[in-house]
Design a protein around this motif. Structure first.
Motif, PDB file in Angstrom:
ATOM      1  N   THR A 510      -2.964  -7.961   0.038  1.00  0.00           N
ATOM      2  CA  THR A 510      -2.700  -6.776   0.863  1.00  0.00           C
ATOM      3  C   THR A 510      -3.531  -5.568   0.430  1.00  0.00           C
ATOM      4  N   SER A 511      -4.347  -5.744  -0.605  1.00  0.00           N
ATOM      5  CA  SER A 511      -5.056  -4.613  -1.205  1.00  0.00           C
ATOM      6  C   SER A 511      -6.082  -3.982  -0.262  1.00  0.00           C
ATOM      7  N   ALA A 512      -6.648  -4.762   0.662  1.00  0.00           N
ATOM      8  CA  ALA A 512      -7.675  -4.213   1.549  1.00  0.00           C
ATOM      9  C   ALA A 512      -7.123  -3.138   2.488  1.00  0.00           C
ATOM     10  N   LYS A 513      -5.814  -3.157   2.731  1.00  0.00           N
ATOM     11  CA  LYS A 513      -5.201  -2.183   3.637  1.00  0.00           C
ATOM     12  C   LYS A 513      -4.801  -0.893   2.927  1.00  0.00           C
ATOM     13  N   TRP A 514      -4.862  -0.885   1.610  1.00  0.00           N
ATOM     14  CA  TRP A 514      -4.382   0.273   0.838  1.00  0.00           C
ATOM     15  C   TRP A 514      -5.344   1.446   0.988  1.00  0.00           C
ATOM     16  N   ARG A 515      -4.783   2.662   1.130  1.00  0.00           N
ATOM     17  CA  ARG A 515      -5.571   3.882   1.190  1.00  0.00           C
ATOM     18  C   ARG A 515      -4.996   4.902   0.224  1.00  0.00           C
ATOM     19  N   PRO A 516      -5.848   5.663  -0.475  1.00  0.00           N
ATOM     20  CA  PRO A 516      -5.323   6.661  -1.429  1.00  0.00           C
ATOM     21  C   PRO A 516      -4.590   7.785  -0.694  1.00  0.00           C
ATOM     22  N   ARG A 517      -3.403   8.143  -1.209  1.00  0.00           N
ATOM     23  CA  ARG A 517      -2.614   9.231  -0.632  1.00  0.00           C
ATOM     24  C   ARG A 517      -2.456  10.399  -1.601  1.00  0.00           C
TER      25      ARG A 517
END
Length: 539
Positions: A510-517
């Motif tokens: 699922t890491s490809a969908k992660w975005r820094p917040r």
């Protein structure tokens, strides 16, 4: 604000923690990538030297036609043994003395090893020289990746680190060309010329590094933020009081403080033990990262690519279907060089994870095809003409060679650079130098193992597997395919500090969908803010 605080005034925009990419940043990293030529040339030139008639006579006697399996194994693998220990030692040196001085020291050790090899006229000195040169290559190969990952802009870090693999392929190609140019010499120049050319690589890299800056993250690790600020300004092409420099420095310091509190270092032994701390089932634990880095490098070697670049000359010569095996080796090296630049685009456009997954799939298909053709109609079906073994079906052998070339294309554009990119990104600052060193040492350990066992698998006086050896490489590529799908995270477009967040909050799939917040510098409280500002103000 030179000499002032880092200036954490209000939140930091997660998209503005790094300055725009400049030509200067590209050029600095491009020169550092030159270290890959060490790896490539040193790995490649021995393929031709061990096939040199003069060299064979010096090692085995005037009537010998080839090196024995044990001598071929020893001469080829001893370099990798040296690099294994060199990479481990370099991890400590990079933390104690800096990334840049460690690489320069590696150049000096490498040059000493080359001198021993060039002076050799027998087995003892060539083995000793390759062992010493290997230690130097271990220094360079481990710390160059660390250095490039720490100084590269995040938006192009994958492409820049892929440049290291590109230089490896150039080194391999140069080695093949030099071997080809000297193969017909009837004096010791047939092996001394390929060896002596290595002096140039050590001198060029060692001299040039005196002009490059140290890693800013090394200075933060040493509690010298003002030096880090100056280096960041130089790397990013910004004034020292630039908002970009302030923001990136604040993020690096905040992350370093967070990691120091999470993994306090109480001594030399503990600094190594922290590489193995945490749970195996926690994706962000140091243990999991260390296993990921070391196993990724192991898998890169399991692909069997170095079987081709170490042993293709004697292997192809034994088929009886190739009139000039040296020329085929050059073609393989050329495919390697021309395919690698594809990764510059793909690693940033497609990402690290898809590159490794689909690259492994392409490689396994090619390996199994080479093996299947070989055992049915290719090289394994041969006959004797006098003392020579000749393949029954020459076109089938040519098809095997074509699929080997396609395999090299898949490796060079995916796993070749991809494995180096990922190991430079996954480790937190307190253990980064040792984590990268362990990963690089793993590469060289498996390089050594494969170099030792391969002659026993394929030599006619040993296993004589011939084309069947590709069933082994194909099976191992299948393992790499499964491994990449389940265990490799996506790190594209993230700063080294953001990678820490990503590993804490996602799984590899699922890491490809992660975005820094958020950013570490946004989350520090007032105490943290005061501490960071104090560090940033320290002269």
């Amino acid at each position: 604000m030179p000499g002032g605080g880092v200036g954490l005034v209000g939140p930091v925009d997660v998209n503005r923690i790094e300055a725009p990419v400049t030509l200067k940043a590209y050029l600095i990293c491009a020169f550092a990538a030159f270290g890959g030529i060490f790896f490539g040339y040193d790995s490649g030139y021995i393929n031709g030297v061990t096939g040199s008639t003069i060299f064979i006579h010096i090692i085995e006697g005037p009537t010998a036609t080839e090196l024995t399996g044990s001598h071929n194994s020893l001469i080829t693998s001893i370099l990798s043994a040296g690099t294994f220990f060199g990479a481990l030692i370099a991890g400590d040196c990079a933390d104690w003395y800096g990334r840049r001085p460690t690489i320069i020291a590696g150049c000096a050790i490498y040059t000493a090893g080359v001198a021993l090899q060039a002076a050799s006229h027998g087995l003892g000195l060539i083995v000793a020289g390759r062992l010493v040169a290997g230690v130097g290559v271990g220094f360079v190969s481990a710390i160059i990746i660390l250095y490039m990952s720490e100084v590269s802009p995040r938006k192009v870090r994958g492409a820049v680190v892929s440049g290291y693999q590109f230089c490896i392929t150039i080194g391999l190609l140069l080695a093949s060309c030099v071997d080809y140019a000297t193969e017909n010499r009837v004096d010791t120049g047939s092996y001394r010329i390929p060896i002596s050319i290595q002096f140039a690589w050590g001198i060029i890299l060692g001299t040039g590094l005196f002009l490059l800056p140290e890693s800013p993250r090394y200075f933060i690790k040493r509690d010298e933020p003002e030096k880090a600020r100056v280096v960041l300004s130089r790397l990013r092409g910004q004034p020292v009081d630039s908002e970009y420099v302030e923001s990136e420095l604040a993020e690096i310091i905040a992350n370093a403080e967070y990691e120091r509190k999470a993994t306090p270092m109480t001594g030399y032994i503990s600094s190594w033990m922290h590489c193995f701390s945490g749970s195996l089932w926690t994706g962000s634990s140091n243990l999991r990262r260390t296993i990921l880095g070391t196993s990724l490098q192991m898998m890169q070697q399991w692909t069997g690519v170095n079987f081709i670049f170490y042993f293709s000359t004697p292997f192809l010569k034994s088929t009886g279907a190739i009139s000039n095996s040296f020329l085929i080796s050059i073609i393989f090296a050329l495919v390697n060089v021309l395919s690698t630049p594809i990764s510059f685009w793909a690693v940033e456009r497609l990402g690290r994870r898809p590159l490794l997954v689909w690259g492994a799939f392409g490689m396994l298909v090619c390996q199994f095809l080479v093996a299947a053709i070989g055992v049915t109609v290719g090289f394994n079906k041969a006959h004797l003409e006098g003392d020579a073994t000749i393949a029954n079906n020459i076109p089938a052998v040519n098809a095997q060679i074509a699929f080997i070339a396609i395999f090299i294309f898949f490796f060079a554009s995916t796993w070749g650079p991809g494995a180096w990119v990922v190991i430079g990104e996954i480790f937190p600052l307190p253990i980064r130098s040792r984590g990268v060193a362990l990963s690089t040492a793993s590469n060289w350990l498996w390089n050594t193992i494969i170099a030792v066992i391969t002659p026993y698998m394929v030599n006619t006086d040993a296993g004589n597997l011939r084309s069947s050896v590709f069933f082994i490489w194909g099976s191992l590529c299948t393992c790499a395919w499964i491994y990449a799908y389940f265990l490799v995270p996506e790190t594209k477009g993230l700063s080294l500090e953001q990678v820490d967040y990503m590993l804490q909050e996602t799984t590899p799939r699922t890491s490809a969908k992660w975005r820094p917040r958020t950013a570490y510098s946004m989350e520090v409280g007032e105490d943290g803010k005061e501490e960071i500002e104090h560090k940033g103000s320290r002269a």
